[in-house]
Design an enzyme around this catalytic site. Sequence first.
Site, mmCIF file in Angstrom:
data_model
loop_
_atom_site.group_PDB
_atom_site.id
_atom_site.type_symbol
_atom_site.label_atom_id
_atom_site.label_comp_id
_atom_site.label_asym_id
_atom_site.label_seq_id
_atom_site.Cartn_x
_atom_site.Cartn_y
_atom_site.Cartn_z
ATOM 1 N N ASP A 246 -34.944 -49.694 -5.327
ATOM 2 C CA ASP A 246 -34.895 -50.434 -6.586
ATOM 3 C C ASP A 246 -34.280 -51.801 -6.375
ATOM 4 O O ASP A 246 -33.768 -52.107 -5.298
ATOM 5 C CB ASP A 246 -34.105 -49.654 -7.644
ATOM 6 C CG ASP A 246 -32.625 -49.546 -7.296
ATOM 7 O OD1 ASP A 246 -32.285 -49.571 -6.096
ATOM 8 O OD2 ASP A 246 -31.799 -49.414 -8.213
ATOM 9 N N CYS B 139 -2.265 -32.246 -0.195
ATOM 10 C CA CYS B 139 -2.867 -32.856 0.990
ATOM 11 C C CYS B 139 -1.837 -32.986 2.108
ATOM 12 O O CYS B 139 -0.630 -32.935 1.854
ATOM 13 C CB CYS B 139 -3.470 -34.220 0.642
ATOM 14 S SG CYS B 139 -2.270 -35.571 0.645
ATOM 15 N N GLN C 287 -32.839 -48.470 -14.648
ATOM 16 C CA GLN C 287 -32.279 -49.822 -14.730
ATOM 17 C C GLN C 287 -32.428 -50.325 -16.169
ATOM 18 O O GLN C 287 -32.881 -49.597 -17.037
ATOM 19 C CB GLN C 287 -32.981 -50.748 -13.728
ATOM 20 C CG GLN C 287 -32.701 -50.433 -12.264
ATOM 21 C CD GLN C 287 -31.274 -50.745 -11.834
ATOM 22 O OE1 GLN C 287 -30.479 -51.319 -12.597
ATOM 23 N NE2 GLN C 287 -30.931 -50.367 -10.610
ATOM 24 N N SER D 172 -30.757 -46.304 -1.138
ATOM 25 C CA SER D 172 -32.077 -46.782 -0.717
ATOM 26 C C SER D 172 -32.044 -48.123 -0.004
ATOM 27 O O SER D 172 -33.059 -48.563 0.526
ATOM 28 C CB SER D 172 -32.961 -46.930 -1.952
ATOM 29 O OG SER D 172 -32.451 -47.973 -2.778
ATOM 30 N N GLY D 173 -30.891 -48.786 -0.011
ATOM 31 C CA GLY D 173 -30.835 -50.174 0.433
ATOM 32 C C GLY D 173 -30.907 -51.138 -0.734
ATOM 33 O O GLY D 173 -30.702 -52.340 -0.583
ATOM 34 N N GLY D 174 -31.177 -50.621 -1.929
ATOM 35 C CA GLY D 174 -31.343 -51.472 -3.109
ATOM 36 C C GLY D 174 -30.096 -52.244 -3.493
ATOM 37 O O GLY D 174 -30.175 -53.392 -3.916
ATOM 38 N N PHE D 175 -28.921 -51.616 -3.342
ATOM 39 C CA PHE D 175 -27.693 -52.313 -3.723
ATOM 40 C C PHE D 175 -27.488 -53.556 -2.858
ATOM 41 O O PHE D 175 -27.065 -54.605 -3.333
ATOM 42 C CB PHE D 175 -26.474 -51.392 -3.606
ATOM 43 C CG PHE D 175 -25.186 -52.082 -3.954
ATOM 44 C CD1 PHE D 175 -24.861 -52.366 -5.270
ATOM 45 C CD2 PHE D 175 -24.299 -52.483 -2.964
ATOM 46 C CE1 PHE D 175 -23.680 -53.028 -5.599
ATOM 47 C CE2 PHE D 175 -23.116 -53.144 -3.275
ATOM 48 C CZ PHE D 175 -22.816 -53.416 -4.601
ATOM 49 N N GLY E 186 -27.355 -49.976 -11.762
ATOM 50 C CA GLY E 186 -27.112 -51.279 -12.360
ATOM 51 C C GLY E 186 -25.844 -51.387 -13.168
ATOM 52 O O GLY E 186 -25.691 -52.314 -13.973
ATOM 53 N N HIS F 26 -5.304 -38.480 1.456
ATOM 54 C CA HIS F 26 -4.664 -38.253 0.152
ATOM 55 C C HIS F 26 -5.566 -38.709 -0.992
ATOM 56 O O HIS F 26 -5.762 -37.976 -1.970
ATOM 57 C CB HIS F 26 -3.316 -38.987 0.060
ATOM 58 C CG HIS F 26 -2.810 -39.020 -1.351
ATOM 59 N ND1 HIS F 26 -2.142 -37.970 -1.922
ATOM 60 C CD2 HIS F 26 -2.971 -39.952 -2.340
ATOM 61 C CE1 HIS F 26 -1.895 -38.258 -3.196
ATOM 62 N NE2 HIS F 26 -2.388 -39.452 -3.466
ATOM 63 N N ASP G 29 -20.302 -41.761 -6.730
ATOM 64 C CA ASP G 29 -19.829 -42.116 -5.388
ATOM 65 C C ASP G 29 -19.086 -43.433 -5.490
ATOM 66 O O ASP G 29 -19.349 -44.234 -6.395
ATOM 67 C CB ASP G 29 -21.004 -42.298 -4.418
ATOM 68 C CG ASP G 29 -21.712 -43.627 -4.658
ATOM 69 O OD1 ASP G 29 -21.430 -44.585 -3.910
ATOM 70 O OD2 ASP G 29 -22.515 -43.730 -5.599
#
Length: 375
Positions: A146, A306, A189, A93-96, A216, A335, A266
């Site tokens: 957030d 791989c 959060q 969202s851009g929150g980080f 968070g 890899h 992620d």
Amino acid sequence: MTGITFEKTGQDGKARTGVIHTTRGDIRTPAFMPVGTAATVKAMMPDSVAATGADVLLGNTYHLMLRPTAERIDRLGGLHKFMNWDKPILTDSGGFQVMSLASLRKLTERGVTFKSHIDGSKHEITPERSMEIQRLLGSDIVMCFDECPALPADRKRIAESMELSMRWAARSKEAFGERPGHALFGIQQGGLEEDLRQQSAEALREIGFDGYAVGGLAVGEGQEAMFGCLDYAPDQLPEDKPRYLMGVGKPDDIVGAVARGIDMMDCVLPSRSGRTGQVFTRLGVLNIKNARHMDDPRPLDEHCGCPACRNYSRAYLHHVFRSQEIISSMLLTWHNLHYYQDIMAGMRDAITAGTFAAWQSEFHATRAQGDVDPV
């Protein structure tokens, strides 16, 4: 909401396996999402990312908003077409960046005013603007906007931040509106405070989302504290929706999170590490720049399928890394991403078979052996 559906197909302890059904394809869970910050997973072609086993990518709202802009991507047919990725995309969202770029921003009830880290230009992100940017990008899974304080922080600061995030979550839901085929996830959060996490979870349930993230964490608290929080936080979220742990992590972080009921993760770590010569294998982490690899004809990991391991020696990979050849970033990133997806596939199979505890023990025991002896 008519965004996505989550079908849980197996459970072993708290670990779950299932499928998130989206209009652009299924996401097998537990799922690891490679990070495509600026509409690319660095050093990888989209079909190569898919070949590692990835079902979904993460795109970054803040970076794409600044360059090339969400409006431009929309005019060019949306993010999937723009980056040539036809599977699902989740956008943060851009929150980080509200947290990580704290020196460049001003925070109010309305939203956040940023100075661009690129050229110093001023931008505002509000819950409404975040939803608009993500709509223009056309992502399949949208995250509500957030605010996340870096840890450690005092309880009062964490409580105020969580309450603001819950007000922003309600505004995000309203601004998201009805978008068939697209999903909106809420973000829990509350730092490391169990009661604040519970309050946050209750507020999110009341608003109602297609999935729920544990936000968070992985912000400086350390693995022990993170696992302590994950011992209860996923259980506070709805059982019948996907649970997403944002920004995690190292292989043992991922396995520990899945053991505690997490479905999606992620992290930039596998791709960033590939570019800096850090290689993840079943036997732990190795550094390809070390001289011990200079004459080694063996692959990085003899059990890995791989292209780096099938076709190239450690000696070659050491050489191209030391020579700063672009193929080094390509092969080592491939890899690392392949290894991460192997972990996810191994966990899905073990949960289905009811052997997750044994799989976990073997995973840790194998890593503890350390790398093969030098030649």
